[in-house]
Enzyme design. Structure first.
Site, PDB file in Angstrom:
ATOM      1  N   ASN A  11       0.825  -1.208   0.000  1.00  0.00           N
ATOM      2  CA  ASN A  11       0.000   0.000   0.000  1.00  0.00           C
ATOM      3  C   ASN A  11       0.859   1.257   0.000  1.00  0.00           C
ATOM      4  O   ASN A  11       1.995   1.243   0.482  1.00  0.00           O
ATOM      5  CB  ASN A  11      -0.912   0.047   1.236  1.00  0.00           C
ATOM      6  CG  ASN A  11      -1.975  -1.028   1.224  1.00  0.00           C
ATOM      7  OD1 ASN A  11      -2.748  -1.139   0.279  1.00  0.00           O
ATOM      8  ND2 ASN A  11      -2.013  -1.846   2.269  1.00  0.00           N
ATOM      9  N   GLY A 108      15.835  -0.795   3.619  1.00  0.00           N
ATOM     10  CA  GLY A 108      14.601  -0.155   3.173  1.00  0.00           C
ATOM     11  C   GLY A 108      14.310   1.131   3.922  1.00  0.00           C
ATOM     12  O   GLY A 108      14.570   1.244   5.121  1.00  0.00           O
ATOM     13  N   ALA A 109      13.751   2.107   3.198  1.00  0.00           N
ATOM     14  CA  ALA A 109      13.449   3.403   3.803  1.00  0.00           C
ATOM     15  C   ALA A 109      12.524   3.281   4.996  1.00  0.00           C
ATOM     16  O   ALA A 109      12.697   3.964   6.013  1.00  0.00           O
ATOM     17  CB  ALA A 109      12.827   4.326   2.751  1.00  0.00           C
ATOM     18  N   ASP A 110      11.530   2.394   4.899  1.00  0.00           N
ATOM     19  CA  ASP A 110      10.582   2.241   6.000  1.00  0.00           C
ATOM     20  C   ASP A 110      11.271   1.773   7.275  1.00  0.00           C
ATOM     21  O   ASP A 110      10.928   2.206   8.382  1.00  0.00           O
ATOM     22  CB  ASP A 110       9.448   1.294   5.619  1.00  0.00           C
ATOM     23  CG  ASP A 110       9.935  -0.061   5.101  1.00  0.00           C
ATOM     24  OD1 ASP A 110      11.126  -0.192   4.764  1.00  0.00           O
ATOM     25  OD2 ASP A 110       9.104  -0.997   5.034  1.00  0.00           O
ATOM     26  N   ASP A 130       7.935  -4.914  12.472  1.00  0.00           N
ATOM     27  CA  ASP A 130       6.984  -4.279  11.560  1.00  0.00           C
ATOM     28  C   ASP A 130       6.260  -5.356  10.776  1.00  0.00           C
ATOM     29  O   ASP A 130       6.859  -6.087   9.984  1.00  0.00           O
ATOM     30  CB  ASP A 130       7.729  -3.327  10.619  1.00  0.00           C
ATOM     31  CG  ASP A 130       6.774  -2.452   9.812  1.00  0.00           C
ATOM     32  OD1 ASP A 130       5.563  -2.744   9.788  1.00  0.00           O
ATOM     33  OD2 ASP A 130       7.244  -1.466   9.209  1.00  0.00           O
TER      34      ASP A 130
END
Length: 260
Positions: A11, A108-110, A130
């Site tokens: 998403n 990863g950026a997240d 996460d």
């Protein structure tokens, strides 16, 4: 207002910040081919439901793990909001934390955003779990440095693989089991036990091993859409932070603009 955009594998989440608070958040399925024009038609309607217009947005920051999505999100910002977006990890919005791993560019950026946000809150050794497309375990030390972690298949991916690679197992809904019983008497209950309690066992086992390896008091933080589901059935989480990635984006924006 600041529009923070978190483009994940499943998403894209848009969050509208009014000061430090999230005024509204919306999500749409990730499609790297989706154009700026398609995004704005969808966003304009959602803003109107909040009594807002496009010109309400006067700043944009983007964090993405889908590189192909960045171009169209940038065009959206420039064409329809009239702003050049900040991109997490680049330029004025550089991470500002040490990535103490062998391949820092591959993180990863997240995951970095989660570490940044969690460190601002807790200032000690942390493990962030996460629950997304993949389930990631990210470790940061008391100075905020990212030390590495674990990547495991997300629980929905595991369920899809189980059903897709077998001839007779049915599709079941992922839900909280009715009991702690781990001996199922039907095919469906046995599948749910294997997926759900097997996943809980993985979480608890990896957390125990990680804390032992760190060797110092450590906060365990859960985030992501399914975190609430697991929190009801394990006591390993110290905190539930549903908006951790968005908070990381907000912090990077604040730091970048205050530094000017």
């Amino acid at each position: 207002m600041l529009l923070a955009i978190d483009a994940g594998n499943t998403n894209v989440v848009f969050a509208l910040f009014d000061g430090d608070d999230i005024r509204a958040r919306w999500r749409i399925a990730t499609d790297a081919r989706r154009t700026a024009d398609e995004y704005v038609v969808w966003l304009r309607q959602l803003l109107e439901l909040e009594g807002l217009e496009l010109n309400t947005v006067d700043a944009v920051i983007i964090g993405t793990v889908v590189p192909r999505a960045l171009h169209n999100l940038t065009v959206l910002s420039e064409k329809y909001f009239g702003v050049t977006p900040l991109v997490a990890g680049r330029g004025a919005a550089e991470w500002g934390v040490a990535l103490d791993v062998e391949q820092p560019d591959s993180v990863g950026a997240d995951r970095v955003l989660n570490v940044i946000a969690a460190h601002q809150k807790y200032k000690q050794d942390i493990v962030i779990i996460d629950f997304g497309t993949a389930t990631t375990f990210d470790v940061a030390d008391y100075e905020g440095a990212y030390k590495g972690g674990v990547i495991a298949p997300g629980i929905n991916l595991s369920l899809d693989a189980l059903v897709g690679k077998t001839a007779q197992l049915p599709r079941i809904a992922l839900e909280s089991p009715e009991s702690d019983n781990v001996i199922g008497t039907t095919t469906e209950s046995q599948m749910l036990i294997g997926i759900f309690w097997g996943y809980v066992a993985m979480i608890e086992g990896l957390v125990a091993r990680t804390k032992a390896q760190i060797g110092r008091p450590t906060k365990i933080i859960a985030t992501g859409g399914l975190a609430v589901l697991f929190d009801e059935h394990t006591d390993v989480f110290d905190h539930l932070e549903s908006d951790l990635t968005l908070q990381g984006l907000h912090f990077l924006y604040q730091r970048a603009t205050h530094a000017k």
